[in-house]
Design a protein around this motif. Structure first.
Motif, PDB file in Angstrom:
ATOM      1  N   GLU A   1       0.803  -1.220   0.000  1.00  0.00           N
ATOM      2  CA  GLU A   1       0.000   0.000   0.000  1.00  0.00           C
ATOM      3  C   GLU A   1       0.837   1.273   0.000  1.00  0.00           C
ATOM      4  O   GLU A   1       0.467   2.277  -0.573  1.00  0.00           O
ATOM      5  CB  GLU A   1      -0.902   0.020   1.242  1.00  0.00           C
ATOM      6  CG  GLU A   1      -2.054  -0.944   1.153  1.00  0.00           C
ATOM      7  CD  GLU A   1      -2.808  -1.037   2.468  1.00  0.00           C
ATOM      8  OE1 GLU A   1      -3.731  -1.851   2.542  1.00  0.00           O
ATOM      9  OE2 GLU A   1      -2.462  -0.290   3.418  1.00  0.00           O
ATOM     10  N   ARG A   2       1.952   1.243   0.710  1.00  0.00           N
ATOM     11  CA  ARG A   2       2.690   2.477   0.908  1.00  0.00           C
ATOM     12  C   ARG A   2       4.028   2.519   0.195  1.00  0.00           C
ATOM     13  O   ARG A   2       4.811   3.451   0.386  1.00  0.00           O
ATOM     14  CB  ARG A   2       2.934   2.695   2.401  1.00  0.00           C
ATOM     15  CG  ARG A   2       1.657   2.667   3.184  1.00  0.00           C
ATOM     16  CD  ARG A   2       1.903   2.977   4.616  1.00  0.00           C
ATOM     17  NE  ARG A   2       0.634   3.220   5.269  1.00  0.00           N
ATOM     18  CZ  ARG A   2       0.445   4.139   6.189  1.00  0.00           C
ATOM     19  NH1 ARG A   2       1.442   4.896   6.586  1.00  0.00           N
ATOM     20  NH2 ARG A   2      -0.729   4.324   6.732  1.00  0.00           N
ATOM     21  N   GLY A   3       4.343   1.475  -0.531  1.00  0.00           N
ATOM     22  CA  GLY A   3       5.623   1.435  -1.247  1.00  0.00           C
ATOM     23  C   GLY A   3       6.824   1.470  -0.323  1.00  0.00           C
ATOM     24  O   GLY A   3       7.832   2.114  -0.603  1.00  0.00           O
ATOM     25  N   LEU A   4       6.711   0.799   0.817  1.00  0.00           N
ATOM     26  CA  LEU A   4       7.804   0.835   1.786  1.00  0.00           C
ATOM     27  C   LEU A   4       8.962  -0.053   1.349  1.00  0.00           C
ATOM     28  O   LEU A   4       8.786  -1.000   0.589  1.00  0.00           O
ATOM     29  CB  LEU A   4       7.305   0.322   3.140  1.00  0.00           C
ATOM     30  CG  LEU A   4       6.250   1.161   3.839  1.00  0.00           C
ATOM     31  CD1 LEU A   4       5.716   0.410   5.041  1.00  0.00           C
ATOM     32  CD2 LEU A   4       6.845   2.476   4.264  1.00  0.00           C
ATOM     33  N   THR A   5      10.138   0.278   1.854  1.00  0.00           N
ATOM     34  CA  THR A   5      11.305  -0.567   1.669  1.00  0.00           C
ATOM     35  C   THR A   5      11.665  -1.133   3.031  1.00  0.00           C
ATOM     36  O   THR A   5      11.634  -0.408   4.027  1.00  0.00           O
ATOM     37  CB  THR A   5      12.478   0.280   1.134  1.00  0.00           C
ATOM     38  OG1 THR A   5      12.034   0.950  -0.034  1.00  0.00           O
ATOM     39  CG2 THR A   5      13.676  -0.584   0.823  1.00  0.00           C
ATOM     40  N   TYR A   6      11.966  -2.437   3.082  1.00  0.00           N
ATOM     41  CA  TYR A   6      12.275  -3.038   4.382  1.00  0.00           C
ATOM     42  C   TYR A   6      13.682  -3.607   4.426  1.00  0.00           C
ATOM     43  O   TYR A   6      14.174  -4.162   3.448  1.00  0.00           O
ATOM     44  CB  TYR A   6      11.342  -4.228   4.674  1.00  0.00           C
ATOM     45  CG  TYR A   6       9.902  -3.892   4.954  1.00  0.00           C
ATOM     46  CD1 TYR A   6       9.554  -2.886   5.838  1.00  0.00           C
ATOM     47  CD2 TYR A   6       8.886  -4.642   4.367  1.00  0.00           C
ATOM     48  CE1 TYR A   6       8.220  -2.618   6.110  1.00  0.00           C
ATOM     49  CE2 TYR A   6       7.554  -4.388   4.629  1.00  0.00           C
ATOM     50  CZ  TYR A   6       7.223  -3.360   5.499  1.00  0.00           C
ATOM     51  OH  TYR A   6       5.921  -3.107   5.773  1.00  0.00           O
ATOM     52  N   LEU A   7      14.279  -3.487   5.609  1.00  0.00           N
ATOM     53  CA  LEU A   7      15.411  -4.343   5.931  1.00  0.00           C
ATOM     54  C   LEU A   7      14.884  -5.264   7.019  1.00  0.00           C
ATOM     55  O   LEU A   7      14.545  -4.812   8.119  1.00  0.00           O
ATOM     56  CB  LEU A   7      16.601  -3.515   6.447  1.00  0.00           C
ATOM     57  CG  LEU A   7      17.790  -4.338   6.941  1.00  0.00           C
ATOM     58  CD1 LEU A   7      18.413  -5.130   5.814  1.00  0.00           C
ATOM     59  CD2 LEU A   7      18.852  -3.435   7.559  1.00  0.00           C
ATOM     60  N   PHE A   8      14.760  -6.540   6.693  1.00  0.00           N
ATOM     61  CA  PHE A   8      14.101  -7.468   7.604  1.00  0.00           C
ATOM     62  C   PHE A   8      15.162  -8.367   8.244  1.00  0.00           C
ATOM     63  O   PHE A   8      15.769  -9.196   7.574  1.00  0.00           O
ATOM     64  CB  PHE A   8      13.091  -8.296   6.807  1.00  0.00           C
ATOM     65  CG  PHE A   8      12.155  -9.116   7.643  1.00  0.00           C
ATOM     66  CD1 PHE A   8      10.971  -8.579   8.113  1.00  0.00           C
ATOM     67  CD2 PHE A   8      12.462 -10.428   7.962  1.00  0.00           C
ATOM     68  CE1 PHE A   8      10.100  -9.330   8.876  1.00  0.00           C
ATOM     69  CE2 PHE A   8      11.595 -11.193   8.723  1.00  0.00           C
ATOM     70  CZ  PHE A   8      10.413 -10.639   9.187  1.00  0.00           C
ATOM     71  N   ILE A   9      15.377  -8.151   9.538  1.00  0.00           N
ATOM     72  CA  ILE A   9      16.424  -8.901  10.231  1.00  0.00           C
ATOM     73  C   ILE A   9      15.776 -10.041  11.004  1.00  0.00           C
ATOM     74  O   ILE A   9      14.804  -9.816  11.729  1.00  0.00           O
ATOM     75  CB  ILE A   9      17.181  -7.971  11.198  1.00  0.00           C
ATOM     76  CG1 ILE A   9      17.813  -6.825  10.407  1.00  0.00           C
ATOM     77  CG2 ILE A   9      18.229  -8.734  11.979  1.00  0.00           C
ATOM     78  CD1 ILE A   9      18.319  -5.711  11.262  1.00  0.00           C
ATOM     79  N   ALA A  10      16.271 -11.252  10.861  1.00  0.00           N
ATOM     80  CA  ALA A  10      15.655 -12.370  11.571  1.00  0.00           C
ATOM     81  C   ALA A  10      16.595 -13.552  11.615  1.00  0.00           C
ATOM     82  O   ALA A  10      17.596 -13.599  10.893  1.00  0.00           O
ATOM     83  CB  ALA A  10      14.353 -12.782  10.897  1.00  0.00           C
TER      84      ALA A  10
END
Lengths: 332, 340, 339
Positions: free
Chosen positions: A204-213
């Motif tokens: 919806e918002r065109g976000l960019t993620y750095l997903f740490i896991a």
């Protein structure tokens, strides 16, 4: 992969973060890490505890001063001296979601005040009516409603709290969100709720993620590309499907084979690469390649020379002598 | 099984309409943190007893002197060392409230005191009314204790807060200073302090505060250090919060609990310390009295006129025990680990 | 097969400020000799409480086993006095906990900690016990056991500590080993080592294992039979294959479909909406009804009985009633082999 034409949002160049343990010892939590994040993508960062993935995230968002190297956000350096105005502007663009849903919300504040913190700091609402409306809107975005606004964090379940944390980050309309193990403290069925929410918001918002896991299967699910860290180094980075189907680095191979699959048939027939030994101390890491002490393919050269970070295939980066023409004459 | 079987009808196997909004509903009533603390404190009988006792004593400390017709410094050499005599209770002899001393002499008769004159807690060696003096003394003791606790609070919280929040070099220097101060026996500091300044309410308070704040500052520093790394502080920092905001909105409200507990324990400490100073002759000077001074005076004639030491001691004991009970109760009530 | 341990309609409650929390509400299952049974569930489902009830490790003052029997070789552990329990704990049934950092005493050498149980339960002499301790460490794969036996827990890494904990648990050759989330605090590569070790040890020693976990991957790896818990009750039991390939309860479907699969295409996960029930006021009917996509009127007011699907497979769900509409599990819940 069409990553090449895409616009770079964040460039991390030779980032280092060292912590002084005492007068002599230095903990190299992050040691010479470089990668780019493209606009609109999700980059996953995986690794075991102590590999420096969380430190990387926190250094990118300036919670820690970088020891060396630089972080460029839309071409501008994030670190270094900044005026209060520049800092505030930067704080609005980059946000963070934290791991522990119990520790990440101030127990003495109502949900409304927690979510509105960014609104207050950046003066995004003209009056309290507008502020309330913004908060209610955010609560609805994350699947809660305005009846929850005046309650305190301890009244909520872990999943609900994590969504409140997401709403707080969204309050300043960021473009880039660092999610630092946002689901590892949650139950399986709740993890899926949060991951679905994150993916919906991205769309919806065109976000960019750095997903740490550290949960590799969840990272694969949410990420476009995945980077694997070991003892402060990035050892492999590739598109998520490619990484899971054809891992190049021996550590990635071992890591993938170690995940138990929820399928008894597969589990029974599976050949595992079981790594011997434990993680060496990051205060005194092995010379050369840091993985060599546990690597099933270790060669002499691994102890002497640091492996180069290179593109083994298009869009598939790896730091291992096995894929280096210069050293791998024996073939393999 | 057969019972339930009968009640089940086919139409009960129709899908039930579930309201998706209900999933997020919270049924428990919303309680703020302090409401929750109060709810738990209320269940603690000991703490409530302590609280009631303290309220009563505080009321008496102000009302007590007024309801007696005798002034606290009004001397009368003809009426010295009278045992307690209370209207009504004088008829119940074993209570010791009938004006008869421990040798069995009715002092009121011997000293020709009119029938309608009563000294509820007796009189001291200068003929001053002990009742009035005890409540006046309680007033002074409480005043010193509250002032001292407030002093501890202000200095301790500020010092500990700065030390913990800024950390690094600042913290290092500030902690070394505390260690040096802590290394000197505090009795020496206090005695020197009182010898230089005249003994009085203010100087005694200052003497207690001069070393008393250290404990508070350590507690606050520890708490701030712990909180500083918590994720809600980090979240606030990534949102761009200023130091002032971090301190006022996040750190202070979360240290309030232990500060309050520590204060309820430092009050009885200060009362006791003031009594101790009176005992070694460095306390409040006559004619003003504190509980400690009264006990110290009465102690000298304990075997002849026990009432002089007993009544102020009882008041002081109740005060100390009550504050400790409240402190314990508050600690249980504020303990976040028990939150559920 | 011989029933080693059997729980019959066990109820456990906690007394808290807010009232009585009914953490376990009528749990029945059995454990056969030498098998491994996994109890799966989310936090608050009552899985840990059940295991602690078996060991009688629940706090005396605030909790009680209200009803039911815990039969171990014919003895009812729920009613056994503390003295009798001491003979069983550690000797017949032993337990390993989630966090290897806190389940060892930091001020004792690990040798002493292993020998403690041996000397108490088996009256071994010091040298005998020491020899056994060294053998045990060897068994759990700790190199140089002769030297390491004199070391303290902080000198061991997390994975090694969990091995030591397992060695302590196995010291007296227990018949049952309860493992409460034994690998949750460990990294994946270490987890693989420990799971391997546990499977290996079970083959060697024939100990029956009750594995308590929330991780279905670990279940598939280690267990032969599975009990799925939700809201203080067991909603489904069966062999691993039955649970993974032919699940019958919508909660099991939900659990299976909310896990991302490494080999599957990346699509939206099927999350279970909502949150688990509050056991302070447990729902009258099926505990899962409020979150169940197939809930019927009957589910709201009547607790479903456990229904037999096969001789080893049972599920407590009204959908299995003949009057209920036929519902197929969601596609995402189908694990590899079922396709």
């Amino acid at each position: 992969m069409a990553t090449m034409e895409r616009e770079k949002l964040l460039e991390v160049k030779n980032l280092k973060k060292h912590f002084k343990v005492d007068r002599k010892a230095v903990l190299k939590a992050v040691d010479d890490v470089s990668f780019d994040i493209y606009k609109g993508e999700t980059l996953g960062l995986v690794g075991e505890s102590g590999c420096g993935k969380s430190t990387t995230g926190r250094t990118i968002i300036r919670l820690y001063e970088a020891t060396d190297g630089e972080v460029l956000y839309e071409g501008k350096n994030v670190h270094g001296k900044k005026s209060a105005r520049e800092l505030k502007e930067f704080n609005r663009k980059m946000q963070m979601i934290f791991q522990d849903p119990y520790a990440s919300l101030n127990p003495r504040m109502t949900v409304k005040d927690i979510i509105a913190e960014g609104i207050d700091i950046h003066r995004l609402a003209k009056n309290s009516k507008e502020r309330n409306e913004r908060v209610y809107e955010l609560l609805e975005t994350v699947g809660l409603n305005k009846d929850h606004a005046n309650r305190y964090p301890h009244e909520f379940s872990g999943g609900q709290r994590q969504r409140i944390g997401i709403a707080r980050a969204l309050a300043v309309d960021p473009d880039f969100i660092i999610a630092d193990e946002p689901i590892s403290a949650l139950d399986v069925s709740i993890q899926a709720q949060v991951v679905n929410l994150l993916m919906k918001l991205q769309k919806e918002r065109g976000l960019t993620y750095l997903f740490i896991a550290h949960d590799l299967s969840m990272v694969k699910h949410i990420s476009d590309r995945v980077g694997v860290m070991y003892l402060g180094n990035l050892v492999e980075l590739a598109g998520s499907d490619e990484l899971y189907e054809e891992p190049l680095h021996p550590y990635t191979q071992a890591l993938l084979s170690a995940i138990p699959v929820p399928d008894p048939e597969v589990e029974r027939s599976r050949e595992r690469i079981i790594l011997e030994g434990d993680l060496p101390s990051p205060i005194n890491p092995p010379s050369g390649c840091r993985f060599r002490t546990r690597c099933p393919h270790a060669m002499d050269v691994c102890a002497r020379v640091n492996p180069k970070w290179q593109e083994a295939r298009e869009g598939h980066w790896v730091a291992c002598h096995l894929y280096d023409q210069e050293f791998n004459k024996e073939g393999k | 099984m057969s019972m339930t079987e009968k009640k089940l009808t086919d139409d009960m196997f129709q899908p039930a309409a579930m309201d998706p909004g209900k999933h997020e509903e919270i049924t428990k009533p919303s309680l703020t943190y302090w409401q929750d603390v109060w709810r738990r404190l209320k269940k603690n009988k000991a703490a409530i007893t302590g609280l009631v006792a303290i309220i009563l004593i505080v009321i008496m400390a102000f009302v007590g002197p007024a309801i007696s017709s005798h002034g606290f410094d009004q001397q009368d050499v003809r009426r010295t060392n009278l045992p307690p005599k209370i209207p009504g209770l004088e008829k119940v002899h074993f209570l010791g409230m009938d004006g008869v001393d421990i040798r069995g002499n009715d002092q009121y008769k011997l000293k020709n005191i009119p029938k309608d004159q009563y000294y509820w807690f007796g009189t001291d060696s200068l003929g001053r009314d002990q009742w009035t003096r005890i409540w006046k003394g309680t007033q002074i003791s409480l005043l010193i204790a509250f002032l001292a606790a407030a002093g501890d609070l202000i200095i301790g919280v500020t010092y500990g807060g700065i030390s913990g929040f800024f950390g690094g070099k600042v913290d290092n220097i500030m902690q070394r200073f505390v260690e040096i101060l802590y290394g000197i026996p505090n009795l020496v500091i206090i005695i020197l302090f009182i010898l230089i300044f005249e003994p009085g309410i203010l100087s005694i308070t200052l003497a207690i505060v001069i070393t008393g704040w250290i404990g508070m500052s350590r507690l606050v520093r520890g708490q701030i250090l712990k909180l500083k790394g918590q994720e809600f502080i980090l979240a606030s920092r990534t949102l761009g919060a200023s130091n002032g905001r971090l301190i006022m909105k996040h750190l202070v409200p979360n240290t309030l609990g232990i500060v309050i507990i520590s204060m309820t324990f430092s009050i009885p400490g200060a009362i006791f310390f003031e009594a101790f100073l009176s005992f070694i002759g460095l306390g409040i000077q006559p004619p003003t009295a504190s509980l400690g001074a009264l006990i110290s005076d009465g102690f000298k004639q304990l075997r002849i006129y026990p009432h002089l030491a007993i009544y102020p001691s009882v008041v002081m004991c109740i005060l100390m025990v009550s504050f400790n009970l409240i402190g314990d109760g508050l600690r249980d009530a504020l303990d976040p680990k028990m939150r559920k | 097969m011989e029933k080693l341990l059997e729980l019959k309609n066990v109820h456990v409650s906690f007394h808290t400020y807010g009232g009585e929390v009914k953490a376990v509400r009528g749990v029945s299952f059995h454990l056969e000799k030498g098998e491994s049974l996994a109890i799966v569930g989310e936090s608050g489902s009552g899985k840990s409480v059940t295991s602690k009830a078996v060991m009688r490790l629940l706090p005396n003052k605030t909790s009680e086993i209200k009803e039911g029997q815990i039969l171990f070789e014919g003895k009812d552990l729920a009613r056994l006095p503390e003295k009798g329990m001491e003979k069983i704990r550690g000797k017949e049934i032993s337990m390993i906990f989630q966090d290897p950092m806190t389940s060892l005493n930091p001020t004792m050498t690990i040798g002493k900690q292993i020998m403690e149980g041996l000397r108490k339960h088996q009256n071994m002499s010091k040298s005998e016990a020491q020899e056994r301790a060294i053998n045990l460490l060897k068994l759990v794969g700790i190199p140089n056991p002769e030297i390491r036996i004199k070391e303290y827990p902080h000198q061991f890494s997390g994975g090694m500590r969990q091995r030591v904990v397992i060695a302590i648990a196995l010291a007296c050759n227990p018949k049952v080993l309860i493992a409460d989330e034994p690998t949750t605090a460990l990294d994946v590569t270490i987890q693989a080592q420990i799971l391997d070790l546990m499977r290996d040890l079970q083959k060697k020693t024939g100990t029956a294992i009750i594995l308590i976990t929330h991780d279905l991957g670990v279940v598939a790896n280690l267990a032969q039979r599975v009990a799925v818990m939700y809201g203080g009750t067991i909603v489904e039991t069966g062999t691993v294959d039955e649970i993974f390939y032919n699940p019958k309860h919508p909660y099991t479907w939900g659990l299976l479909s909310s896990m991302p699969k490494l080999n599957a295409e990346s699509k939206e996960l099927l999350a279970i909406p909502g949150t688990p029930p509050d056991l302070l006021n447990p729902p009258k009917g099926c505990p899962f009804a409020a979150r169940c996509p197939h809930a019927m009127q009957v589910c709201l007011n009547h607790m479903p009985e456990s229904t037999k699907v096969s001789s080893t497979h049972q599920a407590a769900c009204w959908l299995l009633d003949e009057r209920a509409p036929k519902v197929e599990p969601p596609e995402a819940a189908l694990v590899g082999g079922a396709r």
